[in-house]
Design an enzyme around this catalytic site. Structure first.
Site, PDB file in Angstrom:
ATOM      1  N   ALA A  96      40.053  35.202  39.694  1.00  0.00           N
ATOM      2  CA  ALA A  96      41.458  35.605  39.748  1.00  0.00           C
ATOM      3  C   ALA A  96      41.905  36.027  38.352  1.00  0.00           C
ATOM      4  O   ALA A  96      41.620  35.343  37.358  1.00  0.00           O
ATOM      5  CB  ALA A  96      42.329  34.460  40.252  1.00  0.00           C
ATOM      6  N   LYS A  97      42.623  37.143  38.293  1.00  0.00           N
ATOM      7  CA  LYS A  97      43.160  37.603  37.011  1.00  0.00           C
ATOM      8  C   LYS A  97      44.569  37.025  36.895  1.00  0.00           C
ATOM      9  O   LYS A  97      45.561  37.663  37.264  1.00  0.00           O
ATOM     10  CB  LYS A  97      43.173  39.129  36.970  1.00  0.00           C
ATOM     11  CG  LYS A  97      43.379  39.730  35.590  1.00  0.00           C
ATOM     12  CD  LYS A  97      43.175  41.239  35.641  1.00  0.00           C
ATOM     13  CE  LYS A  97      43.472  41.902  34.303  1.00  0.00           C
ATOM     14  NZ  LYS A  97      42.459  41.573  33.284  1.00  0.00           N
ATOM     15  N   ALA A  98      44.628  35.792  36.424  1.00  0.00           N
ATOM     16  CA  ALA A  98      45.873  35.026  36.405  1.00  0.00           C
ATOM     17  C   ALA A  98      46.371  34.849  34.976  1.00  0.00           C
ATOM     18  O   ALA A  98      45.579  34.685  34.040  1.00  0.00           O
ATOM     19  CB  ALA A  98      45.659  33.664  37.054  1.00  0.00           C
ATOM     20  N   TYR A 135      44.671  33.159  30.606  1.00  0.00           N
ATOM     21  CA  TYR A 135      44.556  33.859  29.335  1.00  0.00           C
ATOM     22  C   TYR A 135      45.072  33.055  28.142  1.00  0.00           C
ATOM     23  O   TYR A 135      45.056  33.543  27.004  1.00  0.00           O
ATOM     24  CB  TYR A 135      45.264  35.214  29.416  1.00  0.00           C
ATOM     25  CG  TYR A 135      44.430  36.221  30.187  1.00  0.00           C
ATOM     26  CD1 TYR A 135      43.651  37.156  29.522  1.00  0.00           C
ATOM     27  CD2 TYR A 135      44.383  36.184  31.574  1.00  0.00           C
ATOM     28  CE1 TYR A 135      42.860  38.056  30.220  1.00  0.00           C
ATOM     29  CE2 TYR A 135      43.597  37.075  32.291  1.00  0.00           C
ATOM     30  CZ  TYR A 135      42.841  38.008  31.603  1.00  0.00           C
ATOM     31  OH  TYR A 135      42.041  38.889  32.305  1.00  0.00           O
ATOM     32  N   SER A 150      43.528  38.067  43.804  1.00  0.00           N
ATOM     33  CA  SER A 150      44.010  37.052  42.857  1.00  0.00           C
ATOM     34  C   SER A 150      45.193  36.301  43.441  1.00  0.00           C
ATOM     35  O   SER A 150      45.289  35.066  43.327  1.00  0.00           O
ATOM     36  CB  SER A 150      44.415  37.718  41.535  1.00  0.00           C
ATOM     37  OG  SER A 150      43.310  38.312  40.893  1.00  0.00           O
TER      38      SER A 150
END
Length: 326
Positions: free
Chosen positions: A161-163, A167, A67
């Site tokens: 990507a866990k950005a 969210y 990420s």
């Protein structure tokens, strides 16, 4: 529903050193505050008969570093170093079960959208966190709705990507669902096909076949999702990864969310239409039992998913209450 943090007397790792929980502060002019420029992970550490163990630590940290790479963030720390730090942090906080969050943010630097002049600060945090969707979610299931908010189209932002900024969309879904009396939301993609929950992947069961949406460029294919696909194939449950239309939600025999926080949470109704008999079904329960049994060291781990945390002497209240929902 909101989880409350425990007493804030623990340790957080920041940029190479362990600091007291309350010293982990950022400046209001940090880039992340204005533009959501962060990447993070969520990882579970479980109590086992052999002591605490972390589920799929290496896979989570690989995604964390991936990420950061996608968003051109130089962490300054290897995946191996972050693994070492995560285990030591759990030991220092004397937790035998907890949630671990590596986090990298764009800090206090130059104003403006371009992040290149803002330093990257890297943290690892851990705290006790129980059942994400409520104390009864794992045993009784939850009621959900299809959100009026869609997941963004592919090539609008990188969903692999866990950005943090990704969210914002999920927050709208979650707030809408809760305001309307549901525990969670299901998102559709721009083609009207089922994508995921606000922060979980989704599985359906129809005529004994386990079905989950294809990676569509609008969802994050989770590590718990991969666990369930692996376990299902291992125990002989037929699996299909395919496009899922919205109406399939209303005729499924079973349904459940998967995620590090949500674990395996059955869904008992969608838009007030019962799923099957309106209670967790046999396949959901079987897979939940397989995964939780492995995570708690009660079943063999042929995949090498568990990383042991060296035992610590004694416990504190946070350790004893690690599975209590806030």
């Amino acid at each position: 529903m909101s989880a409350q943090f425990p007493e804030k007397d623990g340790w957080i790792w920041r940029n190479g050193e362990f600091i007291p929980w309350m010293d982990a502060r950022i400046h209001v002019m940090s880039h992340v505050v204005h533009y959501g420029s962060s990447v993070f992970e969520g990882i579970r550490c479980y109590r086992t008969p052999q002591g605490p163990a972390v589920l799929r630590l290496q896979d989570h940290l690989r995604r964390f570093t991936d990420s950061a790479r996608i968003y051109r963030m130089e962490l300054g720390y290897s995946q191996e170093k972050l693994e070492e730090v995560s285990l030591e942090l759990i030991r220092r906080n004397q937790l035998d079960e907890c949630y671990v969050r590596p986090l990298a943010i764009r800090g206090y630097g130059a104003p403006g959208l371009n992040p290149s002049l803002s330093p990257v600060d890297t943290y690892v945090i851990c705290w006790p966190w129980g059942a994400y969707l409520g104390a009864d979610a794992l045993s009784k299931g939850v009621d959900v709705c299809v959100s009026s908010w869609q997941r963004p189209a592919p090539n609008t932002y990188p969903t692999l990507a866990k950005a943090g900024g990704n969210y914002l969309n999920a927050q709208l879904m979650k707030m809408e669902a809760v305001a309307n009396g549901y525990a969670e939301a299901i998102a559709l993609n721009t083609l009207g096909m089922v994508s995921e929950g606000s922060g979980q992947n989704i599985f359906l069961v129809r005529k004994g076949v386990l079905i989950t949406p294809s990676v569509d460029g609008a969802m994050l294919p989770g590590i718990t999702r991969d666990c369930i696909l692996t376990l299902a194939r291992e125990i002989g449950i037929p699996v299909q990864v395919e496009d899922v239309p919205r109406e399939a939600l209303y005729i499924a025999d079973e349904m459940f969310f998967t995620g590090t926080a949500a674990e395996v949470s059955p869904i008992r109704s969608v838009d007030r239409i019962p799923v099957g008999e309106g209670e967790p079904g046999p396949i959901a329960r079987r897979l939940q039992g397989e995964l939780m049994g492995l995570a708690h060291g009660e079943r063999p781990d042929p995949y090498g998913w568990l990383t042991s945390v060296a035992p610590v002497e004694g416990t504190n209240r946070r350790a004893r209450e690690a599975r209590v929902t806030g």
